[in-house]
Design an enzyme around this catalytic site. Sequence first.
Site, short mmCIF file in Angstrom:
data_model
loop_
_atom_site.label_atom_id
_atom_site.label_comp_id
_atom_site.label_asym_id
_atom_site.label_seq_id
_atom_site.Cartn_x
_atom_site.Cartn_y
_atom_site.Cartn_z
N ASP A 1 0.83 -1.21 0.00
CA ASP A 1 0.00 0.00 0.00
C ASP A 1 0.86 1.26 0.00
O ASP A 1 1.97 1.27 0.52
CB ASP A 1 -0.93 -0.02 1.23
CG ASP A 1 -2.10 0.94 1.08
OD1 ASP A 1 -2.37 1.40 -0.04
OD2 ASP A 1 -2.75 1.23 2.11
N ASN B 1 -10.97 -2.48 -5.38
CA ASN B 1 -10.18 -1.59 -6.25
C ASN B 1 -10.82 -1.40 -7.63
O ASN B 1 -10.48 -0.45 -8.35
CB ASN B 1 -8.75 -2.10 -6.42
CG ASN B 1 -7.88 -1.95 -5.18
OD1 ASN B 1 -6.97 -2.74 -4.95
ND2 ASN B 1 -8.14 -0.92 -4.38
C1 IPE Z 1 -5.49 -2.67 -0.16
O1 IPE Z 1 -5.14 -1.35 -0.38
C2 IPE Z 1 -5.52 -3.42 -1.45
C3 IPE Z 1 -4.23 -3.63 -2.11
C4 IPE Z 1 -3.07 -3.29 -1.65
C5 IPE Z 1 -4.32 -4.24 -3.41
P1 IPE Z 1 -6.22 -0.20 -0.53
O2 IPE Z 1 -5.48 1.07 -0.68
O3 IPE Z 1 -7.17 -0.55 -1.62
O4 IPE Z 1 -6.99 -0.31 0.87
P2 IPE Z 1 -7.81 0.78 1.68
O5 IPE Z 1 -8.82 1.34 0.74
O6 IPE Z 1 -6.84 1.83 2.13
O7 IPE Z 1 -8.38 0.03 2.82
C1 IPE Z 2 -1.52 0.23 -3.38
O1 IPE Z 2 -1.31 1.60 -3.42
C2 IPE Z 2 -1.76 -0.36 -4.74
C3 IPE Z 2 -3.14 -0.79 -4.99
C4 IPE Z 2 -4.10 -0.76 -4.13
C5 IPE Z 2 -3.44 -1.25 -6.33
P1 IPE Z 2 -2.50 2.64 -3.45
O2 IPE Z 2 -2.87 2.89 -4.88
O3 IPE Z 2 -3.62 2.17 -2.61
O4 IPE Z 2 -1.83 3.93 -2.85
P2 IPE Z 2 -2.45 4.92 -1.76
O5 IPE Z 2 -2.90 4.09 -0.62
O6 IPE Z 2 -3.58 5.63 -2.43
O7 IPE Z 2 -1.32 5.82 -1.41
MG MG Z 3 -4.04 2.41 -0.62
#
Ligand code: IPE
Ligand code: IPE
Ligand code: MG
Length: 243
Positions: free
Chosen positions: A21, A69
């Site tokens: 993340d 997502n």
């Molecule tokens: C969790 O990250 C899913 C992945 C890393 C693929 P998110 O960024 O989607 O999770 P939330 O929304 O902060 O809980």
């Molecule tokens: C994790 O990084 C990757 C996926 C969930 C695909 P994020 O895209 O959630 O990055 P933040 O949390 O918005 O910084």
């Molecule tokens: Mg995230």
Amino acid sequence: MDWQEKIDRNNVPKHVAVIMDGNGRWARQQGEERIFGHFSGVDAVRATLKAARNIGVKFLTLYAFSTENWNRPLEEVQALMDLLVKTIIRELDELDDNGVRLQAIGDMQMLPEDCRSELQAAMDRTAKNDEISLILALSYSARWEMTEAVKKIVQEDIKAENITADTVSNHLQTANFPDPELMIRTSGEQRISNFLLWQLAYSELYFTDVLWPDFNESEFYKAICDYQNRERRFGKTSDQIIA
Ligand code: IPE
Ligand code: IPE
Ligand code: MG
């Protein structure tokens, strides 16, 4: 600090699961579009896989794309799918040469056709490798997985009195993998976000503020060292563990 040196090679987790993340925030910090963070996140995947292989981890599950997502802007979703296909194509020879078996959990039906076929080809090609399994969680969520498991159990007409915790485990996507001993989440968020809810029942949880594109071999070793200093009790008392 040389974290690698501190690792007890006799107490390495078999299975490590990671919520990768913070890509979007990392990119914004650089004044870039979110997708730039996803591109940079691939380097962290490479480093993590290398470190895991190096110390003898046998299963590395990476949460790459959740069911939820799909609700992101279409442009970002498409860019992520595109990145997935290109990365698989680019990395496949090296994965295969290094004895990496590529596997996946999640709702593959949801993936665009080119993604699904490249992924399948890569999984087929690496199926006999046994150095380490790299398990990508794609279009995955634990509630989806558990719902599917319930459907399968019902379809198989398994009688209620014959259903045990093992029945449930064996109908999950992870039926062939041991539960992760350690779950790592980057970016400072301290939640599970619908990842492996059943399998993480007794996992040690490790949260770090490092954003995923900055995660590297040293950060992975640091997480392993932290894990090795935990006392896993599984409901018993400390005295019982020491005895
Ligand atoms: C969790 O990250 C899913 C992945 C890393 C693929 P998110 O960024 O989607 O999770 P939330 O929304 O902060 O809980
Ligand atoms: C994790 O990084 C990757 C996926 C969930 C695909 P994020 O895209 O959630 O990055 P933040 O949390 O918005 O910084
Ligand atoms: Mg995230």
